[in-house]
Enzyme design. Sequence first.
Site, PDB file in Angstrom:
ATOM      1  N   LYS A   1      34.665  40.600  32.082  1.00 29.44           N
ATOM      2  CA  LYS A   1      35.712  39.581  32.142  1.00 29.44           C
ATOM      3  C   LYS A   1      36.169  39.298  30.715  1.00 29.44           C
ATOM      4  O   LYS A   1      35.329  39.261  29.791  1.00 29.44           O
ATOM      5  CB  LYS A   1      35.119  38.322  32.786  1.00 29.44           C
ATOM      6  CG  LYS A   1      36.100  37.200  33.074  1.00 29.44           C
ATOM      7  CD  LYS A   1      35.378  36.043  33.787  1.00 29.44           C
ATOM      8  CE  LYS A   1      36.291  34.897  34.158  1.00 29.44           C
ATOM      9  NZ  LYS A   1      35.570  33.825  34.888  1.00 29.44           N
TER      10      LYS A   1
ATOM     11  N   SER B   1      33.169  30.858  40.239  1.00 29.91           N
ATOM     12  CA  SER B   1      34.134  31.909  39.899  1.00 29.91           C
ATOM     13  C   SER B   1      33.669  33.339  40.067  1.00 29.91           C
ATOM     14  O   SER B   1      34.460  34.254  39.839  1.00 29.91           O
ATOM     15  CB  SER B   1      34.610  31.733  38.468  1.00 29.91           C
ATOM     16  OG  SER B   1      35.646  30.816  38.445  1.00 29.91           O
TER      17      SER B   1
ATOM     18  N   SER C   1      37.673  32.464  39.249  1.00 32.22           N
ATOM     19  CA  SER C   1      38.540  32.914  38.175  1.00 32.22           C
ATOM     20  C   SER C   1      38.256  34.350  37.743  1.00 32.22           C
ATOM     21  O   SER C   1      39.041  34.932  37.000  1.00 32.22           O
ATOM     22  CB  SER C   1      38.401  31.997  36.959  1.00 32.22           C
ATOM     23  OG  SER C   1      37.067  32.046  36.462  1.00 32.22           O
TER      24      SER C   1
HETATM   25  N1  GLN Z   1      37.601  27.367  40.478  1.00 31.16           N
HETATM   26  C1  GLN Z   1      36.839  26.505  39.622  1.00 31.16           C
HETATM   27  C2  GLN Z   1      37.721  25.932  38.562  1.00 31.16           C
HETATM   28  O1  GLN Z   1      38.885  26.130  38.637  1.00 31.16           O
HETATM   29  C3  GLN Z   1      35.682  27.228  39.068  1.00 31.16           C
HETATM   30  C4  GLN Z   1      36.038  28.065  37.921  1.00 31.16           C
HETATM   31  C5  GLN Z   1      34.867  28.806  37.378  1.00 31.16           C
HETATM   32  O2  GLN Z   1      33.801  28.902  37.985  1.00 31.16           O
HETATM   33  N2  GLN Z   1      35.066  29.294  36.185  1.00 31.16           N
HETATM   34  O3  GLN Z   1      37.309  25.273  37.666  1.00 31.16           O
END
Ligand code: GLN
Length: 476
Positions: free
Chosen positions: A76, A175, A151
């Site tokens: 990532k 995420s 994400s």
């Molecule tokens: N979807 C969550 C957020 O928007 C989690 C994001 C993540 O785990 N990086 O913060």
Amino acid sequence: MTAAESYSELRRRLDAGETTCAQIVADSFDAIQRGSGLNAFLAQLPAEATQRAAEVDARIQAGTAGRLAGMTVALKDNIALKDAQLTCGSKILTGFTSLYSATVVERLQAEDAIIIGKTNMDEFAMGSSNETSFFGPVHHPLDSARVPGGSSGGSGVAVAAGMTCCALGSETGGSVRQPAAFLGVVGVKPTYGRVSRYGLVAFASSLDQISPFARTVHDAALITEVIAGHDPNDTTSSSEPVGSYTNGLDEADVRGMKIGLPREYFIDGMDEAVVARMKELRERLEDAGAEIVEISLPHTNYTIPCYYVIATAEASSNLARFDGARYGYRSPNAETLEEMYELSRTEGFGTEVKRRIMLGTFVLSSGFYDAYYRKAQQVRRLLHRDMVEAFKQVDLILAPTTPTPAFRLGEKTSDPIAMYLSDIFTAAANLTGIPAISFPIGKDANGLPIGAQFMAPHFQEGRMFQGAAWVEQALG
Ligand code: GLN
């Protein structure tokens, strides 16, 4: 490499001389090329990967190859790789090159894994659909009108579409598990402190964990085992010894295991296919001799509000360093020092990141700190207590990973709250620091994958991999 091939199988073929790392790497870039419309990669590293492949092939020949020899891994783009870009999916880091590699990357390379590129992601890992990336959305490989989840959407797609054997993402609130569920692959969120965060660009430091994707539970256990362990460069990393997560996975058994189903995780409005697949899994577990125990995690309703206060508070502080002076983008339109800061941040950050910085700054401001931030910390404590109490009764907690399969692009972008609710089942593990694994449990009527997760007590990754390996074999 075929899309379905696991590292275990690949390694067998490598050791038998039936394929080479050079071939695996070439296949990987072919697959990336074929799937370029999915927008999963932000940077590809064919020259570096090809050179590494030749070195690893020589070590395989010499019988000195590491445990991950020939495993292709995508990172990532918030995980540092020396001399490569590190955009975090944001305009504000365009042009920045990393000066060092993350500890996890060094550990992977020390075992002869081959890094093939950097993957697309929601900007600064803020999102659940990969639609907030400055570099455009990532598409679901089975239906390009749908999101892959986020994400870490790029890393998830890279694994699901057979572009790479494994990938690293990061979890702050789900995420990796959420895209893993949408994409039909395995996603692991290790215990907080189990894996070094050194070289991971911080979003919310008390929640962040680097987290792997793989196509099988065994591969996921292997890569977790390699990246886990104490790191002097991360003071929050734990010195708790790392067990063997791969041992005995082939004979995994759930007989006599106590598995808790939290009643708060079976909510109204859940997709019917999710309900049906969970019911089938429950029956399979019971048939195999597991004891299913209905439990309660009474503060579950507060998970999302608590997460969004704490995560945004920490983000507002962590993201202060991106100011146009130190890294990446600097506005060309500024005439004074103050304008340089203001315009660089105004032009460099996207809408979701700005929303989070403002929300986080607000909840930390004097006058509101007690009402929001301190309160959220207290709620976090209660969520923690819920888990501790639950694990007095059960060995593992089983829950759906997400309430629905992959949703459509654009479906939730205009409604941040609806988007935030897609983390409803995942964020508790991050807030409480426990490990969790998402694994596929079937499909819906449209053929979209559905995932479930096991959560385990702190540092009980081994138990969680055992449970997931059993499910994988049982559902075959
Ligand atoms: N979807 C969550 C957020 O928007 C989690 C994001 C993540 O785990 N990086 O913060």
